[in-house]
Structures are given as C-alpha cells and as structure tokens.
Design an enzyme around this catalytic site. Structure first.
Site, PDB file in Angstrom:
ATOM      1  CB  ALA A 101      -2.420  -2.742  -3.401  1.00 39.05           C
ATOM      2  CE  LYS A 102       1.369  -6.854   2.586  1.00 37.77           C
ATOM      3  NZ  LYS A 102       0.257  -7.239   3.468  1.00 37.77           N
ATOM      4  N   GLY A 103       2.880  -3.177  -0.669  1.00 35.65           N
ATOM      5  CA  GLY A 103       4.074  -2.397  -0.969  1.00 35.65           C
ATOM      6  C   GLY A 103       5.165  -2.712   0.021  1.00 35.65           C
TER       7      GLY A 103
END
Ligand code: NAD
Length: 411
Positions: A101-103
């Site tokens: 994931a990444k944000g």
C-alpha cells in the site's frame, strides 16, 4: 516516463517470463482499493486549510497491506498508486507476510509548523481510521514524514480503537518503536551491496563507492560500507556533491551534516562536484539514494560505474536500464536493494503484537538473514533464467503474489 509506466514494464517482463495469464495480470495490476479524502486542519493563524490525502491499497493476497505515508507537494494518485504496487512486489521479494500500500498528502511540510503538521496528520487519521489497523493496513514513514508523525498516527488511532501500537511502524524508539528501524534501509543497501560484490568475485576492501543523497538512506549506507572497508569517494545532497579519490571521511561528513541541519553544504572534506558529475564518476559502485528517475536516457551512457545499487525508489528509467544492459552495467533493483526498511518495520510490528523487545543485535541479525536469503534467491533466478537482476526480483515477487492468489482462491 511516469514511474507507473516504468514499474509496469518491469511487471510485464516478469509476467512474460512466468507465463502468467491475462486474467492473473489484470488481477495483480488492479489496486484493491483507492481512497482520496479531504484533510481539513486549522492553521496557527486560525484559518482553515484544506488538503487532499490518498491511500492506495494495492494487494493483500500475502498479508495485511503495508506501505509508507508521503508528505510532498508532488503527491498525486498516480504516484501513490505506482508506489503501492512497488510495495506489493517488495514485501514479496523479501518474503515477509504483507501486501502493498502507499499513502500521502499533497503538501509541503516545510511550510507548516509542527503543530499544524500534527493537526493535519490527526485529521487524516480521522478520515481513514476505518481503513487501516494492525491486521488491515499498516502505514510507515516515507518522504516528508517522520517517527514523530507516526507517533501522532498511533495516538489518534488509539482514540478510536484503544491501545494498538502495531497500527503503524517507524515510531520513535521511546514510543513503541524499535532500535535499528531507522538505520535499516541504509544498512540493508550495504548488506546487499556486499553480497553482490562477493558473488561477482570482487574484493570488498578498497571498493570505491559514490552515493547520491545524504539523508536517512544515504548516510546509513555510507557508514555501513565505510565500516566494511569500502572507500566512499563521493557523496552529495540537494546542495551538491563532494569528491575525494582517497576516500571521504564519512564520520566527519556525518558530523558536518548533524551540525548543519542535515545538510552537507560547506563540507570541507572533498572537492566540490555537481550531482551530475557524481553519477558519471569513475568508481566501482554507484548508489542513487535520493530521487526517482535520476538515471535516464540523457545520462546513462556517461555512467562509468560497473555496478549500480538502487537505494532510492525507481532511480533508473527503462531507457537507462536498456543502456545499462547493453553496456554490461549490473543494476541491483530497488525492490530488493531498499527492502531493509520494510523488513525492520515487520520486526517492529511483530514485537508490538507480542509486547516484547528484541534488542539491536537480534534486529541486525534477522535483517542480514532475510536480505541475504532474498538476495541469493534473486541471484540464482537471474543466473538460471538468464535474466537481469531486476527481472529476477520481479519474477520472485510477482510469482509469490500470484501463487498466494491462487492458493487463497477467488470465491
Ligand atoms: P531523506 O529525505 O532522508 O534524504 C534525501 C536526500 O536526498 C537528502 O540528502 C537530500 O538533500 C537529497 N536530495 C534531494 N534532492 C536531491 C537532488 N536533486 N540531488 C541530489 N540529492 C538530493 O530521504 P530518504 O529516507 O533517505 O529516502 C531517499 C530515497 O530512498 C527515496 O527515494 C525514498 O523513497 C527511498 N527509500 C527510503 C526508505 C527509508 O526507509 N527511508 C525506504 C525505501 C526507499
């Protein structure tokens, strides 16, 4: 070329080698969930500021989603999406039980006070607290975020769910973090560099190394390789570079940076060079440890180092990769080279869940073991299938995610 496209090219090459079906390719490339949220926070002046925050949860076939949180003015959905997929392959290459994931939030952290950053961070947690957590998705620091930001995330999350230190990693050591997490990415870069040199039959002492970027990753890489008796002949940061053929005094450079708010500017231990000069320096190992896309069609022919270790994410464009392959330059790819950080994040998560502490020696030992095993598997696959180390690393990562997808079943 956009990072998304570059990563998709690497994915496609690996998928071709693995003979993956079109159905599986589209399953693996399509993110599980993408969210964009409004982040509202009060400025110190009392005005209300509005920002846009993102979280892309790419794939959780192998375990809870895992990936950093970036605060930078260039953050957009395309970048976050690309970095999220990279995390899926990275956690799979080192075989830790996570997805990717990444944000991020589109903002320039240098324009906000510490209290403003805290309010922005807490507001972001308010917006996404339903979407992350110890068994779901675990954020970590990335560009523009720090251990302090991770502490705010844990604290704000706790207001909804109670004490849950494993909801985020990269926390301060004094606040449920672990010793060895901060150094882990640079240390990991150093570990795999030594493994590659050994595999290539090169002598380690005296190996000349040039490192672009003197932040978290660059400094710990420089220190580790200096301790291994390599000769760090050039270092640089955003302000420019420094070269000394006999070897830079790395400890002196670290001291200088510490005393000058992390910057090398004014360092007297070498001749001044530009960042472009550094990339084409005559040395054994070149380590880009700053930005993406720095090795590209315009400068790849000028690179003289026979070995490149990708400490930064996506520092090599596909055009440069093709030139390096033609010129027999060996590239150790980012999804293996800089995986030490997420590996130590896993150690932090494991300890948080057990309410137990390992100590620095065990952290270092386990890091060495996991990266060593991953390196060997990538090396063997590259040799047996006659593909580049990048394609081999993607084959290992993508293959493991595909296998978990099949084993878990779709129904
Ligand atoms: P950082 O912010 O601590 O340091 C970045 C360094 O790059 C600084 O010294 C900065 O001055 C320098 N820099 C910025 N612009 C530059 C330019 N134009 N030319 C040369 N140097 C420049 O960041 P970091 O955590 O060390 O991350 C560096 C890279 O490693 C990034 O690509 C990041 O995504 C990647 N990475 C970091 C981690 C981690 O755990 N920190 C993990 C995996 C990958």
């Amino acid at each position: 070329m956009k990072a998304t496209t570059a990563n998709q090219i690497s994915f496609r090459q690996a998928a071709d080698e693995l003979d993956l079906s079109e159905t599986m390719r589209s399953l693996l490339l399509t993110p599980k969930r993408e969210v964009q949220v409004q982040v509202v926070a009060e400025r110190d002046s009392g005005e209300i500021a509005t920002f846009i925050g993102y979280r892309v949860q790419h794939n959780d076939a192998r375990g809870p989603l895992k990936g950093g949180l970036r605060y930078h003015p260039d953050v957009d959905l395309d970048e976050v999406r690309s970095l999220a997929a990279l995390m899926t392959w990275k956690t799979a290459v080192v075989n830790i039980p996570y997805g990717g994931a990444k944000g991020g939030i589109t903002l320039d952290p240098s324009t906000l006070s510490t209290r403003e950053l805290e309010r922005v961070t807490r507001s972001f947690v308010d917006a996404i607290h339903d979407l992350f957590g110890p068994d779901v998705d675990i954020p970590a620091p990335d560009m523009g975020t720090s251990a302090e930001v991770m502490a705010w995330i844990m604290n704000q999350y706790g207001k909804y769910r109670g004490f849950a230190p494993a909801c985020v990693t990269g926390k301060p050591v004094e606040y449920h973090g672990i010793p060895g997490r901060e150094e882990a990415t640079g240390r990991g870069v150093g570990i795999v560099t030594l493994k590659l040199l050994s595999r290539l039959g090169r002598k380690i002492p005296g190996t000349t190394v040039a490192i672009q970027g003197f932040g978290n990753v660059g400094t710990h890489t420089a220190k580790f390789l200096r301790d291994a008796e390599c000769r760090v002949v050039a270092i640089s940061d955003a302000s420019g570079g420094y070269h000394r053929a006999d070897g830079i005094d790395v400890l002196e450079a670290l001291r200088h940076a510490r005393e000058h708010r992390g910057r090398l500017g004014g360092f007297a231990g070498g001749d001044m060079i530009t960042n472009a000069d550094l990339l084409s320096l005559d040395c054994d190992v070149l380590i880009p440890a700053a930005l993406g896309g720095v090795l590209n069609a315009a400068n790849a022919e000028a690179v003289r180092a026979p070995i490149i270790i990708e400490a930064a994410n996506s520092p090599t464009t596909p055009e440069a990769d093709a030139i390096f392959s033609r010129n027999n330059v060996i590239v150790l790819p980012d999804i293996l080279a800089n995986a030490g950080g997420v590996t130590a994040s896993w150690f932090e998560w494991v300890q948080n869940r057990q309410h137990y502490q390992w100590g620095i020696n065990r952290v270092r030992q386990e890091l060495d073991r996991i990266l060593g095993e991953a390196f060997e598997q990538v090396w063997q696959l590259s040799s047996s299938r006659q593909v580049s180390l990048r394609t081999a690393a993607y084959m290992l990562g993508v293959g493991r995610v595909a296998q978990a997808t099949v084993l878990g079943g779709l129904a």
